[in-house]
Design a protein around this motif. Structure first.
Motif, short mmCIF file in Angstrom:
data_model
loop_
_atom_site.label_atom_id
_atom_site.label_comp_id
_atom_site.label_asym_id
_atom_site.label_seq_id
_atom_site.Cartn_x
_atom_site.Cartn_y
_atom_site.Cartn_z
N ASP A 42 69.37 67.52 65.12
CA ASP A 42 69.95 66.84 66.43
C ASP A 42 71.49 66.86 66.14
N ARG A 43 72.15 67.88 66.88
CA ARG A 43 73.87 67.95 66.48
C ARG A 43 74.30 66.92 67.33
N ASP A 44 73.80 65.99 68.23
CA ASP A 44 74.39 64.93 68.81
C ASP A 44 74.37 63.87 67.79
N ARG A 45 73.69 63.77 66.79
CA ARG A 45 73.28 62.68 65.98
C ARG A 45 74.08 63.00 64.36
N VAL A 46 75.00 64.23 64.44
CA VAL A 46 75.59 64.38 63.24
C VAL A 46 77.11 63.78 63.27
N LEU A 47 77.41 62.87 62.11
CA LEU A 47 78.47 62.00 62.16
C LEU A 47 79.63 63.14 62.16
N ASP A 48 80.58 63.10 63.23
CA ASP A 48 81.72 64.09 63.47
C ASP A 48 82.89 64.04 62.22
N ILE A 49 83.09 62.81 61.82
CA ILE A 49 84.08 62.58 60.93
C ILE A 49 83.49 62.47 59.34
N ALA A 50 82.63 61.94 58.90
CA ALA A 50 82.05 61.90 57.78
C ALA A 50 81.36 63.26 57.38
N ASP A 51 80.75 63.71 58.18
CA ASP A 51 79.83 65.01 58.04
C ASP A 51 79.86 66.24 59.18
N PRO A 52 81.23 66.71 59.31
CA PRO A 52 81.33 67.58 60.46
C PRO A 52 80.65 68.83 60.11
N HIS A 53 80.22 69.23 58.93
CA HIS A 53 79.61 70.24 58.89
C HIS A 53 77.95 70.09 58.89
N GLY A 54 77.55 68.94 59.00
CA GLY A 54 76.15 68.52 58.91
C GLY A 54 75.27 68.67 57.62
N ARG A 55 76.10 68.67 56.65
CA ARG A 55 75.42 68.60 55.41
C ARG A 55 74.51 67.50 55.00
N GLU A 56 75.07 66.29 55.32
CA GLU A 56 74.30 65.06 55.20
C GLU A 56 73.02 64.93 55.99
N ALA A 57 73.54 65.49 57.32
CA ALA A 57 72.08 65.45 58.18
C ALA A 57 71.11 66.42 57.82
N ARG A 58 71.33 67.34 57.11
CA ARG A 58 70.23 68.50 56.49
C ARG A 58 69.73 67.65 55.63
N LEU A 59 70.41 67.05 54.64
CA LEU A 59 69.67 66.37 53.62
C LEU A 59 68.48 65.23 54.28
N ALA A 60 69.01 64.53 55.30
CA ALA A 60 68.14 63.78 56.00
C ALA A 60 66.78 64.35 56.65
N CYS A 61 67.29 65.64 57.33
CA CYS A 61 65.95 66.43 57.90
C CYS A 61 65.17 66.77 56.69
N GLY A 62 65.79 67.26 55.47
CA GLY A 62 64.95 67.68 54.47
C GLY A 62 64.02 66.46 53.89
N ALA A 63 64.48 65.34 53.81
CA ALA A 63 63.79 64.12 53.40
C ALA A 63 62.70 63.91 54.56
N ALA A 64 62.97 63.95 55.81
CA ALA A 64 62.00 63.72 56.77
C ALA A 64 60.85 64.60 56.49
N ALA A 65 61.19 66.08 56.14
CA ALA A 65 60.28 67.08 56.06
C ALA A 65 59.44 66.65 54.89
#
Ligand SMILES: Cc1cc2nc3c(=O)[nH]c(=O)nc-3n(C[C@H](O)[C@H](O)[C@H](O)COP(=O)(O)O)c2cc1C
Length: 328
Positions: A42-65
């Motif tokens: 969910d791009r709207d929930r990716v941190l613009d400043i800390a995680d502009p490339h969505g790297r940490e968000a993808r880690l979180a999605c992998g954890a959810a998987a």
């Protein structure tokens, strides 16, 4: 194959959303179609400043998987995980398809139960060594998901990495945009459906430590306390890099965190050096011979703290009858 009981899918989704995510942003959406569950970033929930490339968000999605799959397995359902991103659909991070029945193992059931106990513990830990059997269990957990855990105390990288954590923390504390983003997501009320509630923050440190937790996660209402001097630090790595590796690393990270929970260990994250380019590049150089570092975990013994809330499943779930792209 007969259709799965809806209750199993409900439980699997309830497990998925218990995954950790940066600042509890929960950057995921799920689409269920017959016996397939898709996980979308969910791009709207990716941190613009800390995680502009969505790297940490993808880690979180992998954890959810991982949570989703381990819940299905514990319930006697085999699942095939196809990890993307597909270049045509870069935000589709994983597709999980049921694949018949398969008796879950006792170990899988323990991990599935641990999903509802695991939490990030930002409080001081005990000065008690993590035994080598537990360290080995965490290493093999990462390997089972195609990742790797490297302990810093054995690799001679401890002080260098701890100093990068401090450097990144200083850079972030001096950056108004970083501070504003962290302030938005932290110090929330206990029942806030996202973000980090104040009750999940740790007390301010009493005196300097080797390792620095995030200042933005301190609960200034608590009296200062001394933190353990040299916690066990483990970095999660993969051989390859890029979005696909980040999802894989998230799965490995989550198996490690749940294995730690089963072992009675507390965990927290030290992500600051991954979030500023200079320190991230330095981390990459330090681990160049081993692979791509994705996240840094603090591991030890501590008293349990409260679980944080999640958004209701209805807010993150779409049922699909056809092959349409889910609505955002
Ligand atoms: C990739 C990633 C990075 C994180 N980085 C930090 C961090 O640097 N400091 C911290 O205290 N928590 C960090 N967290 C933990 C989240 O804040 C936490 O997962 C979230 O608030 C939900 O709480 P829970 O883990 O207790 O369920 C991180 C989590 C993820 C997945």
């Amino acid at each position: 194959m007969s259709r799965p009981l809806p209750a199993v899918f409900d439980q699997a989704l309830a497990s998925a959303v218990r995954a950790p995510s940066p600042h509890n942003t929960q950057p995921w959406r799920f689409v269920v179609e017959h016996e397939v569950i898709e996980i979308w970033l969910d791009r709207d929930r990716v941190l613009d400043i800390a995680d502009p490339h969505g790297r940490e968000a993808r880690l979180a999605c992998g954890a959810a998987a991982f949570n989703l799959v381990i819940c299905l397995r514990a319930n006697g359902l085999a699942a095939i995980v196809r990890m993307l991103p597909d270049p045509a659909e870069p935000d589709l991070v994983a597709v999980i398809r049921l694949d018949g029945n398969q008796k879950g193992t006792a170990a899988e059931r323990k991990l599935a139960e641990a999903v509802f106990r695991r939490h990030t513990n930002r409080r001081p830990m005990l000065d008690k060594e993590v035994p080598s059997a537990a360290r080995t269990a965490l290493k093999s957990a990462a390997l089972q998901e195609g990742g790797q855990v490297e302990y810093l105390n054995v690799s001679g990288r401890y002080s260098t990495v701890a100093s990068l954590v401090r450097q990144a923390e200083t850079l972030q504390s001096d950056d108004p945009a970083f501070r504003a983003e962290a302030a938005f997501w932290t110090h929330r009320e206990p029942d806030s459906p996202d973000g980090v509630p104040r009750i999940a923050s740790g007390p301010p440190p009493y005196g300097p430590g080797v390792v620095t937790l995030r200042a933005s996660h301190e609960n200034e209402n608590l009296p200062p306390r001394e933190y353990e001097q040299e916690p066990l630090l483990g970095v999660v790595l993969t051989r390859d890099r890029g979005p696909h590796a980040e999802v894989r690393a998230g799965m490995a990270m989550q198996r490690v965190l749940l294995t730690a929970t089963v072992e009675g260990l507390a965990t927290s994250f030290l992500s600051q050096p991954f979030e500023t380019p200079r320190t991230r590049e330095a981390l990459g150089r330090i681990f160049a011979g081993l692979g791509q570092p994705h996240t840094l975990l603090r591991i030890g013994y501590g008293s349990p703290t409260r679980l944080t809330a999640r958004r209701p499943i209805e807010d993150v779930l779409t049922h699909r009858a056809g092959r349409d792209v889910p609505a955002s």
